[in-house]
Design an enzyme around this catalytic site. Structure first.
Site, PDB file in Angstrom:
ATOM      1  N   SER A 119       8.310  85.754  31.636  1.00 41.13           N
ATOM      2  CA  SER A 119       7.990  84.330  31.766  1.00 41.13           C
ATOM      3  C   SER A 119       8.633  83.739  33.006  1.00 41.13           C
ATOM      4  O   SER A 119       8.254  82.664  33.451  1.00 41.13           O
ATOM      5  CB  SER A 119       8.542  83.560  30.569  1.00 41.13           C
ATOM      6  N   HIS A 140       1.343  87.492  33.661  1.00 42.93           N
ATOM      7  CA  HIS A 140       1.917  86.543  32.706  1.00 42.93           C
ATOM      8  C   HIS A 140       0.832  85.928  31.826  1.00 42.93           C
ATOM      9  O   HIS A 140       0.106  85.028  32.252  1.00 42.93           O
ATOM     10  CB  HIS A 140       2.692  85.461  33.480  1.00 42.93           C
ATOM     11  N   GLU A 152      -1.299  84.284  34.758  1.00 43.41           N
ATOM     12  CA  GLU A 152      -0.714  84.133  36.097  1.00 43.41           C
ATOM     13  C   GLU A 152      -0.490  85.546  36.636  1.00 43.41           C
ATOM     14  O   GLU A 152       0.196  86.345  35.978  1.00 43.41           O
ATOM     15  CB  GLU A 152       0.638  83.412  36.033  1.00 43.41           C
ATOM     16  N   ASN A 190       5.699  77.876  33.832  1.00 39.52           N
ATOM     17  CA  ASN A 190       6.974  77.558  33.198  1.00 39.52           C
ATOM     18  C   ASN A 190       7.886  76.676  34.035  1.00 39.52           C
ATOM     19  O   ASN A 190       8.793  76.044  33.512  1.00 39.52           O
ATOM     20  CB  ASN A 190       7.682  78.843  32.786  1.00 39.52           C
TER      21      ASN A 190
HETATM   22  P1  NAD Z   1       9.488  88.963  20.864  1.00 39.08           P
HETATM   23  O1  NAD Z   1      10.934  88.757  20.586  1.00 39.08           O
HETATM   24  O2  NAD Z   1       8.471  88.460  19.886  1.00 39.08           O
HETATM   25  O3  NAD Z   1       9.181  90.538  21.087  1.00 39.08           O
HETATM   26  C1  NAD Z   1       9.945  91.360  21.909  1.00 39.08           C
HETATM   27  C2  NAD Z   1       9.828  92.781  21.378  1.00 39.08           C
HETATM   28  O4  NAD Z   1      10.413  93.667  22.333  1.00 39.08           O
HETATM   29  C3  NAD Z   1      10.544  93.012  20.049  1.00 39.08           C
HETATM   30  O5  NAD Z   1       9.635  93.546  19.099  1.00 39.08           O
HETATM   31  C4  NAD Z   1      11.646  94.042  20.397  1.00 39.08           C
HETATM   32  O6  NAD Z   1      11.891  94.964  19.353  1.00 39.08           O
HETATM   33  C5  NAD Z   1      11.034  94.721  21.604  1.00 39.08           C
HETATM   34  N1  NAD Z   1      12.006  95.366  22.485  1.00 39.08           N
HETATM   35  C6  NAD Z   1      13.210  94.910  22.889  1.00 39.08           C
HETATM   36  N2  NAD Z   1      13.785  95.784  23.734  1.00 39.08           N
HETATM   37  C7  NAD Z   1      12.915  96.827  23.862  1.00 39.08           C
HETATM   38  C8  NAD Z   1      12.935  98.050  24.601  1.00 39.08           C
HETATM   39  N3  NAD Z   1      13.968  98.367  25.380  1.00 39.08           N
HETATM   40  N4  NAD Z   1      11.877  98.895  24.497  1.00 39.08           N
HETATM   41  C9  NAD Z   1      10.823  98.584  23.695  1.00 39.08           C
HETATM   42  N5  NAD Z   1      10.754  97.436  22.977  1.00 39.08           N
HETATM   43  C10 NAD Z   1      11.792  96.573  23.066  1.00 39.08           C
HETATM   44  O7  NAD Z   1       9.237  88.322  22.322  1.00 39.08           O
HETATM   45  P2  NAD Z   1       7.883  87.731  22.934  1.00 39.08           P
HETATM   46  O8  NAD Z   1       7.798  86.282  22.636  1.00 39.08           O
HETATM   47  O9  NAD Z   1       6.749  88.638  22.590  1.00 39.08           O
HETATM   48  O10 NAD Z   1       8.212  87.825  24.507  1.00 39.08           O
HETATM   49  C11 NAD Z   1       8.092  89.047  25.205  1.00 39.08           C
HETATM   50  C12 NAD Z   1       8.022  88.770  26.691  1.00 39.08           C
HETATM   51  O11 NAD Z   1       6.901  87.922  26.973  1.00 39.08           O
HETATM   52  C13 NAD Z   1       9.251  88.048  27.272  1.00 39.08           C
HETATM   53  O12 NAD Z   1       9.488  88.498  28.569  1.00 39.08           O
HETATM   54  C14 NAD Z   1       8.794  86.588  27.289  1.00 39.08           C
HETATM   55  O13 NAD Z   1       9.480  85.824  28.229  1.00 39.08           O
HETATM   56  C15 NAD Z   1       7.328  86.762  27.673  1.00 39.08           C
HETATM   57  N6  NAD Z   1       6.439  85.659  27.298  1.00 39.08           N
HETATM   58  C16 NAD Z   1       6.603  85.005  26.109  1.00 39.08           C
HETATM   59  C17 NAD Z   1       5.749  83.970  25.777  1.00 39.08           C
HETATM   60  C18 NAD Z   1       5.889  83.246  24.470  1.00 39.08           C
HETATM   61  O14 NAD Z   1       5.265  82.194  24.293  1.00 39.08           O
HETATM   62  N7  NAD Z   1       6.642  83.766  23.525  1.00 39.08           N
HETATM   63  C19 NAD Z   1       4.707  83.608  26.648  1.00 39.08           C
HETATM   64  C20 NAD Z   1       4.538  84.323  27.842  1.00 39.08           C
HETATM   65  C21 NAD Z   1       5.418  85.345  28.162  1.00 39.08           C
END
Ligand code: NAD
Length: 283
Positions: A119, A140, A152, A190
């Site tokens: 993000s 993104h 993005e 963001n």
């Molecule tokens: P989340 O916490 O729901 O999921 C993250 C997952 O990654 C978890 O299941 C965890 O077990 C896994 N994980 C952690 N370390 C790991 C590793 N070393 N190898 C494999 N798996 C691993 O988080 P999310 O909301 O899905 O966010 C994920 C990414 O997407 C982040 O970078 C976040 O900034 C980005 N993002 C989030 C949003 C949002 O609205 N939540 C929107 C756009 C981008």
């Protein structure tokens, strides 16, 4: 470059959505998570959403079965060894992402593109950790991935034009609208959205108005489809805080300081919808 097989790393809210849209678009997809329970939950969510889409007659039963047949799972990064594209969606933490990219750089084929759904973390820095910075790019997606149209596409300093074009075309194949963005803290979405959410949290922290009333102001006054505090709960308060910290550090400007109330909620484990409690409570 022809992309046939995609690995998605991280089976959380974003990773499972990305895996779903890639499989629905006809790509072979491996969904990876280091946590077996998270992997099962992610796969379960995909099946549930596809079943709902069949019930709503947006897809038919054969589409659902074909999508699921293109989807496999693995808890090992070794499964990236025959992938053309890897999309990383693990937690928003530079150390964790750095470790994943360094391992991928060793395992994934030389032609493979390594994309991150970060993000806010700098694409240029992530790329510099690999021996293929020209094949590293930001992709993104927005939450929820199957619904939201925007992607993005973020070029790091060394990202090649060929990598950019390939990812732009993949986004279009997924039914999304790509927007070209250069690598600056928070990118576009963001940099604008998260400080607004942080300011909404400050209004609650300073007792200006209640959580519900702040959301009502933005919904009815600005025609936002959902209030900023509801949106923060959907994004995850840990993610919101991580992005504010990147903006604060990246620009060195105090206007991006994270609200103390946000920090407190994250410390308490009140991360929003995914943990059952954030600014609101969830069943
Ligand atoms: P989340 O916490 O729901 O999921 C993250 C997952 O990654 C978890 O299941 C965890 O077990 C896994 N994980 C952690 N370390 C790991 C590793 N070393 N190898 C494999 N798996 C691993 O988080 P999310 O909301 O899905 O966010 C994920 C990414 O997407 C982040 O970078 C976040 O900034 C980005 N993002 C989030 C949003 C949002 O609205 N939540 C929107 C756009 C981008």
């Amino acid at each position: 470059m022809a992309i046939k097989k995609i690995m998605v790393i991280g089976a959380g809210q974003m990773g499972s959505g990305i895996a779903q849209v890639c499989a629905q678009a006809g790509f072979h997809v491996v969904l990876n998570d280091m946590n077996e329970a998270a992997l099962e939950k992610g796969l379960g969510n995909i099946e549930k959403l596809l079943t709902r889409a069949v019930e709503k007659e947006r897809i038919n039963e054969e589409d659902k079965e074909a999508t699921l047949a293109r989807l496999t799972s693995s808890s090992s990064l070794e499964a990236s060894s025959d992938c053309d594209l890897v999309i990383e969606a693990v937690i928003e933490n530079m150390d964790v992402k750095a470790s994943v990219f360094q391992q991928l750089d060793e395992i994934a084929p030389a032609h493979a593109i390594l994309a991150t759904n970060t993000s806010s973390l700098p694409i240029t820095d992530i790329a510099a950790l690999t021996k293929r910075p020209e094949q590293v790019i930001g992709m993104h997606f927005m939450n929820p991935v199957p619904v939201m149209k925007l992607v993005e596409v973020i070029k790091g300093l060394q990202t090649s034009e060929e990598t950019y074009e390939t990812i732009r075309n993949i986004a279009i194949n997924l039914g999304k609208t790509p927007v070209e963005v250069n690598d600056f803290p928070g990118f576009v979405a963001n940099r604008i959205l998260i400080p607004m959410i942080n300011e909404a949290i400050y209004t609650v922290y300073e007792g200006v108005a209640s959580v519900e009333d702040v959301d009502t102001v933005m919904k009815l006054g600005m025609n936002h489809p959902m209030g900023p505090l509801t949106l923060a709960d959907f994004i995850g308060l840990d993610t919101v805080l991580a992005i504010m910290e990147v903006l604060h550090e990246g620009f060195g400007d105090s206007k991006y300081r994270p609200c103390p109330l946000l920090k407190k909620y994250v410390k308490a484990g009140w991360l929003g919808k995914k943990t059952g409690r954030g600014f609101y409570q969830y069943d």
